[in-house]
Design an enzyme around this catalytic site. Structure first.
Site, short mmCIF file in Angstrom:
data_model
loop_
_atom_site.label_atom_id
_atom_site.label_comp_id
_atom_site.label_asym_id
_atom_site.label_seq_id
_atom_site.Cartn_x
_atom_site.Cartn_y
_atom_site.Cartn_z
N ALA A 395 3.24 -9.07 -1.74
CA ALA A 395 2.15 -8.67 -0.85
C ALA A 395 2.55 -7.48 0.01
O ALA A 395 1.75 -6.56 0.24
CB ALA A 395 1.72 -9.84 0.02
N CYS A 396 3.80 -7.48 0.47
CA CYS A 396 4.27 -6.35 1.27
C CYS A 396 4.34 -5.07 0.43
O CYS A 396 3.96 -3.99 0.90
CB CYS A 396 5.64 -6.66 1.87
SG CYS A 396 5.60 -7.82 3.25
N ALA A 397 4.82 -5.18 -0.80
CA ALA A 397 4.86 -4.01 -1.68
C ALA A 397 3.47 -3.43 -1.85
O ALA A 397 3.26 -2.20 -1.77
CB ALA A 397 5.46 -4.39 -3.03
N PHE A 400 2.35 -1.67 1.39
CA PHE A 400 2.93 -0.34 1.53
C PHE A 400 2.22 0.65 0.61
O PHE A 400 1.94 1.79 1.01
CB PHE A 400 4.43 -0.37 1.22
CG PHE A 400 5.29 -0.84 2.36
CD1 PHE A 400 5.44 -0.07 3.50
CD2 PHE A 400 5.96 -2.05 2.30
CE1 PHE A 400 6.23 -0.49 4.57
CE2 PHE A 400 6.75 -2.49 3.35
CZ PHE A 400 6.89 -1.70 4.48
#
Length: 434
Positions: A395-397, A400
């Site tokens: 989810a963070c990837a 970003f």
């Protein structure tokens, strides 16, 4: 869940999604929605999924259903669900506006079977309100100690499963997309130390030093390096690593709050991926403390995740998923706000750069490592927690890549108010290799 006149899951989905949506949903009640030949296939495996979404119609409901297996995507790699998330994101343009009538019909359809309190994953932490009720006011020393322990004191071996040999839990810096993760992490550490420009014998303070990779790299340059962390697991790992490298005369890692460091007059301070734990309301005090700890002409390198747009009304905090499962009391600020805080603390900000794309690449490597070492990760922290971390990193990837979040490095200098009587300035132009 269906019994005669009750609304089926397929009928509920028909109120939410256009029938042309490229997805196939198979539900526990035997109903189906969408094209059976669609590449994206979703399974709603249990009534608990519906109760989760009714109780928490936000990311908490979705995450609970996913973690407990009540909601799933066919073929998903739990260590790296990024492709599945991309597929689900593609459905956004097919989502219908949720009218009050549709919401009422769906709620009534679920409640026609009675109310069932859905289960909560064992990996979920208490809410911010529950922590405050226990007396853990956000970003006090006691609260920070507990929240850091929640995140980091699980298993050093688990972190090694996805971080790799460098044990560096921050954004790497890639020369190109084909660079290995280890080379990119070495490159990031090199960049930080080059920007600080410290010489052998000078003193570095690394705040939130993790497992010690920056401290060790500095000591190998002859720099006297002190690292502080609130994680006992990290400190133990770091000091064992320092001893193995034969660097105990130059490097030390302590379990200590940065507000309790007794030494002063450091030549350089680095804070790499630590500010997410400080809280935006405390940024000014934080940078004033850094200013106090540095000697005149000392340098500060601050590296942190940022948000792309200022939060409305300056509201602190991250989303509920991160707060409950990953970073309790985590908080992100916008780059302009951060730079203003550094400036207002008395520093000269001499350089800043955005490494957003680099963090997306870093996370893809971490997900791949977790996939490769999945069995050991499950052994270390359990299936549900390993699944949560695969979800978190993917989810963070994605975030970003979508420019919801960024990561910035700020280089600042504590000016010499005497006007450099000895003639020593910092170099007139950037002195490091980008």
């Amino acid at each position: 869940m269906a019994n005669g006149k009750s609304m089926t899951i397929s009928e509920m989905l028909g109120l939410l999604l256009d029938e042309q949506a490229p997805v196939r949903v198979d539900a526990f009640d035997g109903s189906h929605f969408g094209d059976p030949n669609a590449q994206l296939k979703v399974k709603i495996a249990s009534p608990n999924c519906m109760y989760q979404l009714l109780a928490h119609p936000n990311e908490i409901g979705v995450v609970r259903a996913y973690v407990l297996g009540d909601f799933d995507v066919e073929g998903v790699d739990y260590a790296d669900p990024y492709p599945a998330m991309r597929g689900l994101l593609s459905l956004a343009k097919y989502v219908k506006p949720l009218t009050p009538v549709a919401a009422a019909r769906i709620s009534a359809g679920i409640l026609s079977h009675g109310w069932r309190k859905p289960p909560v994953p064992a990996t979920e932490g208490p809410s911010k309100f529950a922590r405050i009720k226990r007396g853990l006011m956000p970003h006090t020393e006691r609260a920070d100690s507990e929240t850091v322990s929640f995140h980091y004191d699980m298993s050093n071996e688990f972190y090694a499963d996805f971080l790799g040999p460098s044990m560096t839990y921050t954004c790497a810096v890639f020369d190109n997309e084909n660079m290995s993760l280890e080379d990119a992490q070495t490159n990031k550490i090199r960049l930080v130390l080059d920007k600080l420009g410290l010489e052998p014998g000078q003193r570095l303070l690394d705040i939130g030093c993790g497992w010690g990779s920056m401290v060790i790299a500095a000591a190998k340059r002859g720099i006297k390096a002190l690292g502080v962390t609130l994680s006992k697991e990290q400190a133990a790992w770091a000091n064992e690593w320092i001893a193995r490298e034969g660097l105990s005369d130059l490097a030390e890692v302590r379990v200590q709050d940065y507000r309790e460091v007794p030494e002063q007059d450091f030549d350089g301070i680095c804070s790499i991926g630590m500010m997410e734990h400080v809280g935006t309301r405390n940024y000014q005090n934080y940078f004033e403390e850094m200013f106090r700890l540095l000697k005149p002409m000392g340098r500060l390198l601050n590296h942190q995740i940022t948000i792309s747009h200022d939060k409305p009304n300056g509201k602190p905090g991250t989303d509920a998923f991160l707060d409950r499962y990953i970073f309790p009391d985590g908080d992100l600020g916008a780059p302009g706000f951060i730079e203003s805080c550094i400036h207002d603390a008395g520093f000269n900000v001499v350089h800043q750069e955005n490494l957003r794309q680099h963090y997306a690449l870093t996370l893809h490597h971490w997900n791949a490592n977790l996939s490769q070492h999945w069995d050991d990760a499950v052994k270390q922290v359990g299936f549900e927690r390993a699944k949560v971390w695969g979800l978190y990193m993917a989810a963070c990837a994605l975030n970003f890549e979508l420019d919801g979040i960024q990561v910035h490095q700020f280089l600042a200098v504590k000016p010499d108010r005497e006007g450099h009587p000895d003639g020593k300035w910092y170099p007139l132009r950037p002195w490091w290799k980008a």
